[in-house]
Design a protein around this motif. Sequence first.
Motif, PDB file in Angstrom:
ATOM      1  N   LEU A   1       0.878  -1.163   0.000  1.00  0.00           N
ATOM      2  CA  LEU A   1       0.000   0.000   0.000  1.00  0.00           C
ATOM      3  C   LEU A   1       0.915   1.211   0.000  1.00  0.00           C
ATOM      4  O   LEU A   1       1.737   1.380   0.907  1.00  0.00           O
ATOM      5  N   GLN A   2       0.811   2.031  -1.049  1.00  0.00           N
ATOM      6  CA  GLN A   2       1.733   3.153  -1.224  1.00  0.00           C
ATOM      7  C   GLN A   2       0.969   4.464  -1.318  1.00  0.00           C
ATOM      8  O   GLN A   2      -0.173   4.496  -1.761  1.00  0.00           O
ATOM      9  N   ASP A   3       1.648   5.555  -0.922  1.00  0.00           N
ATOM     10  CA  ASP A   3       1.060   6.865  -1.177  1.00  0.00           C
ATOM     11  C   ASP A   3       1.251   7.174  -2.662  1.00  0.00           C
ATOM     12  O   ASP A   3       1.835   6.383  -3.404  1.00  0.00           O
ATOM     13  N   LEU A   4       0.773   8.317  -3.114  1.00  0.00           N
ATOM     14  CA  LEU A   4       0.816   8.626  -4.544  1.00  0.00           C
ATOM     15  C   LEU A   4       2.227   8.890  -5.060  1.00  0.00           C
ATOM     16  O   LEU A   4       2.469   8.846  -6.260  1.00  0.00           O
ATOM     17  N   GLN A   5       3.187   9.139  -4.157  1.00  0.00           N
ATOM     18  CA  GLN A   5       4.585   9.322  -4.574  1.00  0.00           C
ATOM     19  C   GLN A   5       5.330   7.989  -4.657  1.00  0.00           C
ATOM     20  O   GLN A   5       6.482   7.943  -5.054  1.00  0.00           O
ATOM     21  N   GLY A   6       4.699   6.891  -4.238  1.00  0.00           N
ATOM     22  CA  GLY A   6       5.310   5.565  -4.328  1.00  0.00           C
ATOM     23  C   GLY A   6       6.008   5.105  -3.063  1.00  0.00           C
ATOM     24  O   GLY A   6       6.664   4.066  -3.067  1.00  0.00           O
ATOM     25  N   ALA A   7       5.885   5.852  -1.976  1.00  0.00           N
ATOM     26  CA  ALA A   7       6.490   5.430  -0.704  1.00  0.00           C
ATOM     27  C   ALA A   7       5.574   4.390  -0.043  1.00  0.00           C
ATOM     28  O   ALA A   7       4.361   4.555  -0.020  1.00  0.00           O
TER      29      ALA A   7
END
Length: 175
Positions: free
Chosen positions: A47-53
């Motif tokens: 599960l990632q934020d929109l920046q890919g973290a």
Amino acid sequence: LVGFSTLHAQNIEYNKKKNKFMVGEAPIAQLDTRKDNGWGFTRSFFLQDLQGANLISFLSESHKDTLFAEFHNWYRVEIPSSGLNFMIPDNAELNNEKYFVKLISENELLGADGKLKEDRCRAFASKNVYDFKAPYEKYNDSLKQLVSIPKVKVDRKRNRQVYADKFGKIGQDDI
């Protein structure tokens, strides 16, 4: 309904085509997947934020026992922001993506702002305190003991000629 899972209280939906959690038309997080360890059927999900973290990592662990008889599978869950690291059982469903979306939705781990809910993550971790690796290692160690037979050295006469009989068996005279 575009996705197959919805958080009713927050109106968070999962869009399967985009692999994103959405609030209305706005994406708030994404679900990424990676094939693991060459077995072909094990995948890790992130599960990632929109920046890919990575917000939550569901890392697949799959082991074969000593006899190569069966796989032992579970997922190691890592939530770096809370410092949580625990294990959950392998799902019984055929669709792993659906399983993890359902897990995130039912436990309400994700907020409408795209951030994790720390208290919900801790509650989720406290429900999953079973260590899957210890019983597997204990089971596998007992299998190793069953198949490890002490080898007896056989003394044979080495001065006789080696031959092969009519059936192709190799021996030494009467041995």
